[in-house]
Scaffold this motif. Structure first.
Motif, mmCIF file in Angstrom:
data_model
loop_
_atom_site.group_PDB
_atom_site.id
_atom_site.type_symbol
_atom_site.label_atom_id
_atom_site.label_comp_id
_atom_site.label_asym_id
_atom_site.label_seq_id
_atom_site.Cartn_x
_atom_site.Cartn_y
_atom_site.Cartn_z
ATOM 1 N N ARG A 263 0.798 -1.235 0.000
ATOM 2 C CA ARG A 263 0.000 0.000 0.000
ATOM 3 C C ARG A 263 0.825 1.276 0.000
ATOM 4 O O ARG A 263 0.260 2.364 -0.169
ATOM 5 C CB ARG A 263 -0.926 0.016 1.216
ATOM 6 N N GLY A 264 2.145 1.181 0.207
ATOM 7 C CA GLY A 264 2.887 2.425 0.282
ATOM 8 C C GLY A 264 4.369 2.247 0.543
ATOM 9 O O GLY A 264 4.914 1.142 0.445
ATOM 10 N N THR A 265 5.009 3.367 0.921
ATOM 11 C CA THR A 265 6.469 3.430 1.054
ATOM 12 C C THR A 265 6.850 4.265 2.262
ATOM 13 O O THR A 265 6.204 5.276 2.570
ATOM 14 C CB THR A 265 7.082 4.056 -0.219
ATOM 15 N N LEU A 266 7.913 3.848 2.934
ATOM 16 C CA LEU A 266 8.532 4.603 4.018
ATOM 17 C C LEU A 266 9.976 4.896 3.629
ATOM 18 O O LEU A 266 10.672 4.015 3.116
ATOM 19 C CB LEU A 266 8.521 3.805 5.326
ATOM 20 N N ILE A 267 10.442 6.124 3.883
ATOM 21 C CA ILE A 267 11.806 6.523 3.542
ATOM 22 C C ILE A 267 12.459 7.168 4.751
ATOM 23 O O ILE A 267 11.861 8.018 5.418
ATOM 24 C CB ILE A 267 11.820 7.512 2.362
ATOM 25 N N ALA A 268 13.697 6.747 5.028
ATOM 26 C CA ALA A 268 14.481 7.344 6.114
ATOM 27 C C ALA A 268 15.869 7.656 5.581
ATOM 28 O O ALA A 268 16.508 6.810 4.961
ATOM 29 C CB ALA A 268 14.574 6.395 7.301
ATOM 30 N N GLU A 269 16.332 8.881 5.827
ATOM 31 C CA GLU A 269 17.659 9.288 5.377
ATOM 32 C C GLU A 269 18.470 9.805 6.553
ATOM 33 O O GLU A 269 17.914 10.256 7.559
ATOM 34 C CB GLU A 269 17.548 10.357 4.290
ATOM 35 N N GLN A 270 19.787 9.748 6.400
ATOM 36 C CA GLN A 270 20.692 10.254 7.431
ATOM 37 C C GLN A 270 21.991 10.686 6.773
ATOM 38 O O GLN A 270 22.401 10.115 5.757
ATOM 39 C CB GLN A 270 20.961 9.178 8.490
ATOM 40 N N PRO A 271 22.683 11.686 7.334
ATOM 41 C CA PRO A 271 23.886 12.208 6.677
ATOM 42 C C PRO A 271 25.127 11.361 6.874
ATOM 43 O O PRO A 271 26.083 11.466 6.095
ATOM 44 C CB PRO A 271 24.057 13.582 7.330
ATOM 45 N N ASN A 274 25.413 6.706 11.230
ATOM 46 C CA ASN A 274 24.508 6.438 12.347
ATOM 47 C C ASN A 274 23.221 7.238 12.228
ATOM 48 O O ASN A 274 23.250 8.409 11.832
ATOM 49 C CB ASN A 274 25.185 6.794 13.674
ATOM 50 N N PRO A 275 22.076 6.652 12.572
ATOM 51 C CA PRO A 275 20.817 7.419 12.594
ATOM 52 C C PRO A 275 20.908 8.559 13.603
ATOM 53 O O PRO A 275 21.551 8.442 14.643
ATOM 54 C CB PRO A 275 19.773 6.382 13.038
ATOM 55 N N MET A 276 20.246 9.645 13.294
ATOM 56 C CA MET A 276 20.301 10.824 14.151
ATOM 57 C C MET A 276 19.131 10.839 15.139
ATOM 58 O O MET A 276 18.099 10.202 14.925
ATOM 59 C CB MET A 276 20.269 12.089 13.299
ATOM 60 N N GLU A 277 19.293 11.630 16.208
ATOM 61 C CA GLU A 277 18.223 11.774 17.195
ATOM 62 C C GLU A 277 16.988 12.440 16.594
ATOM 63 O O GLU A 277 15.864 12.191 17.036
ATOM 64 C CB GLU A 277 18.710 12.613 18.384
ATOM 65 N N ASN A 278 17.183 13.292 15.581
ATOM 66 C CA ASN A 278 16.074 14.048 15.006
ATOM 67 C C ASN A 278 15.663 13.514 13.633
ATOM 68 O O ASN A 278 15.141 14.246 12.806
ATOM 69 C CB ASN A 278 16.437 15.528 14.897
ATOM 70 N N GLY A 279 15.927 12.235 13.384
ATOM 71 C CA GLY A 279 15.592 11.659 12.094
ATOM 72 C C GLY A 279 14.094 11.673 11.818
ATOM 73 O O GLY A 279 13.267 11.553 12.735
ATOM 74 N N VAL A 280 13.727 11.839 10.556
ATOM 75 C CA VAL A 280 12.334 11.937 10.128
ATOM 76 C C VAL A 280 12.014 10.799 9.175
ATOM 77 O O VAL A 280 12.857 10.390 8.367
ATOM 78 C CB VAL A 280 12.074 13.293 9.435
ATOM 79 N N VAL A 281 10.791 10.272 9.256
ATOM 80 C CA VAL A 281 10.298 9.277 8.314
ATOM 81 C C VAL A 281 9.391 9.976 7.307
ATOM 82 O O VAL A 281 8.457 10.685 7.686
ATOM 83 C CB VAL A 281 9.522 8.156 9.032
ATOM 84 N N VAL A 282 9.681 9.799 6.030
ATOM 85 C CA VAL A 282 8.844 10.316 4.948
ATOM 86 C C VAL A 282 8.030 9.150 4.403
ATOM 87 O O VAL A 282 8.557 8.047 4.223
ATOM 88 C CB VAL A 282 9.706 10.951 3.841
ATOM 89 N N ALA A 283 6.740 9.374 4.149
ATOM 90 C CA ALA A 283 5.874 8.248 3.819
ATOM 91 C C ALA A 283 4.847 8.589 2.747
ATOM 92 O O ALA A 283 4.494 9.758 2.540
ATOM 93 C CB ALA A 283 5.148 7.760 5.075
ATOM 94 N N PRO A 292 6.494 14.083 5.152
ATOM 95 C CA PRO A 292 7.089 13.696 6.433
ATOM 96 C C PRO A 292 6.017 13.411 7.473
ATOM 97 O O PRO A 292 4.980 14.085 7.525
ATOM 98 C CB PRO A 292 7.928 14.913 6.816
ATOM 99 N N LEU A 293 6.282 12.414 8.287
ATOM 100 C CA LEU A 293 5.388 12.074 9.392
ATOM 101 C C LEU A 293 5.976 12.616 10.690
ATOM 102 O O LEU A 293 7.193 12.590 10.888
ATOM 103 C CB LEU A 293 5.216 10.560 9.501
#
Length: 360
Positions: A263-271, A274-283, A292-293
């Protein structure tokens, strides 16, 4: 026993000094002893952290009868012997990743942990980062429907240098070096956490920047371990995940995770790695535009400005402490370490044979 009354010894003072010591102290533990190969360096770490006991012998630290737990943050070659010794000495154990050199060692560590009745966990703190934890919730809630495909790309330039980089254990096969183990193990643990057990694996390892400088002789030597890898995992529950990663590419592009379902897609990016404390999920779901969620506040219960890795690691320490209270080994535990090691072994075997490796 409240954590304020518990004592831990930390073996290995690289990541151990940067993250393990401050994380345990912040969660109420007394870091009563540290151990490193170089006494002068270990003494500096101990002095900075206010630790009074310094060892160069891990066995002597483990033998202390006043320690409740041991944290092992050494290169992987030492994990097997140290973890088993600590468990047999009645200590609870938190062991850094990659868990072991191979699945045989990992199985022995898991079996010893189970027979000891002690709490035994692996340092896969990425599970506690907000992005990763929120993706787990969305998947469990069926946000994208049935899982079908996950792609991960990670491209960094840590090994892109004007001159060959210094030789360290990361380039040593006997020491358990290589990017696959150092960072791939984190991602494999995350994929298992999201999608379940791995049924089969194929992969390829590469050395793109082989030249190193031996600090002792100043001679040019060759790396024995991968600085780039790719793998494909097929899961027992259905779905496929692929990952391609390198520390030898320029310019750096960070990491991008894309999870696709019916039904859909989730995207997570990081610079960075390591994942960051303020990481965002785009969906996106049901054909809607990507957006962004808002990450639920529960996944960022606090922040820690000292190091972006500390919040997640402190949450892992809380699980470790709770496990000790309840006499259980919360995930990621030594069974998770074994399952991850089986996948790592499968990638290496596939790279050598060119064949897909069935795990179960």
């Amino acid at each position: 026993m409240p954590s304020a009354n518990r004592k831990i010894g930390v073996i290995g003072l690289g990541f151990g000094a940067q993250v393990y010591i401050p994380a345990f102290r912040s969660e109420g533990w007394e870091v009563a002893a540290v151990c490193g190969r170089n006494r002068d360096k270990a003494a500096k770490v101990a002095d900075a952290a206010g630790v009074h006991s310094v060892y160069t012998s891990a066995k002597e630290l483990i033998a202390r009868d006043d320690l409740d737990a041991v944290a092992i943050a050494t290169p992987p070659r030492a994990h097997h012997d140290l973890a088993i010794a600590a468990l047999r000495a009645g200590k609870d154990v938190l062991c850094e990743k990659p868990f072991a050199l191979d699945a045989k060692q990992a199985a022995e560590m898991r079996d010893t942990a189970e027979h000891s009745g002690r709490t035994a966990m692996v340092g896969h703190e990425f599970r506690h980062t907000p992005q990763r934890a929120y993706i787990k919730e969305l998947l469990d809630d069926g946000y994208i429907g049935g899982f079908q495909l996950c792609t991960i790309e990670l491209f960094l330039d840590r090994y892109v240098t004007p001159e060959p980089r210094p030789l360290t254990w990361m380039a040593s096969e006997p020491d358990g070096g290589g990017l696959l183990g150092a960072l791939g193990s984190h991602y494999i643990d995350g994929l298992r956490h999201w999608f379940g057990e791995v049924a089969s694996v194929s992969g390829h390892l590469a050395i793109l920047r082989p030249d190193l400088i031996d600090p002792k002789t100043k001679a040019i030597v060759k790396s024995q371990t991968d600085d780039a890898f790719l793998f494909t995992l097929a899961f027992e529950n259905g779905g496929i995940a692929t990952m391609v990663a390198s520390f030898a590419t320029t310019p750096p592009r960070g990491a991008k995770i894309v999870v696709m379902g019916e039904r859909g897609t989730l995207i997570a990016e990081q610079p960075g790695p390591n994942p960051m404390e303020n990481g965002v999920v785009v969906a996106s779901r049901d054909g809607a535009p990507l957006q962004p969620l808002a990450t639920p506040a529960q996944y960022t219960p606090f922040t820690d400005d000292r190091d972006h890795r500390l919040m997640a690691f402190r949450l892992l320490v809380r699980d470790f402490t709770k496990g000790i209270d309840q006499r259980v080994s919360p995930s990621p535990n030594f069974t998770d370490g074994l399952r991850c090691q089986e996948v790592l072994d499968g990638v290496r075997a596939s790279s050598k044979s060119g064949q897909t490796v069935k795990l179960r």
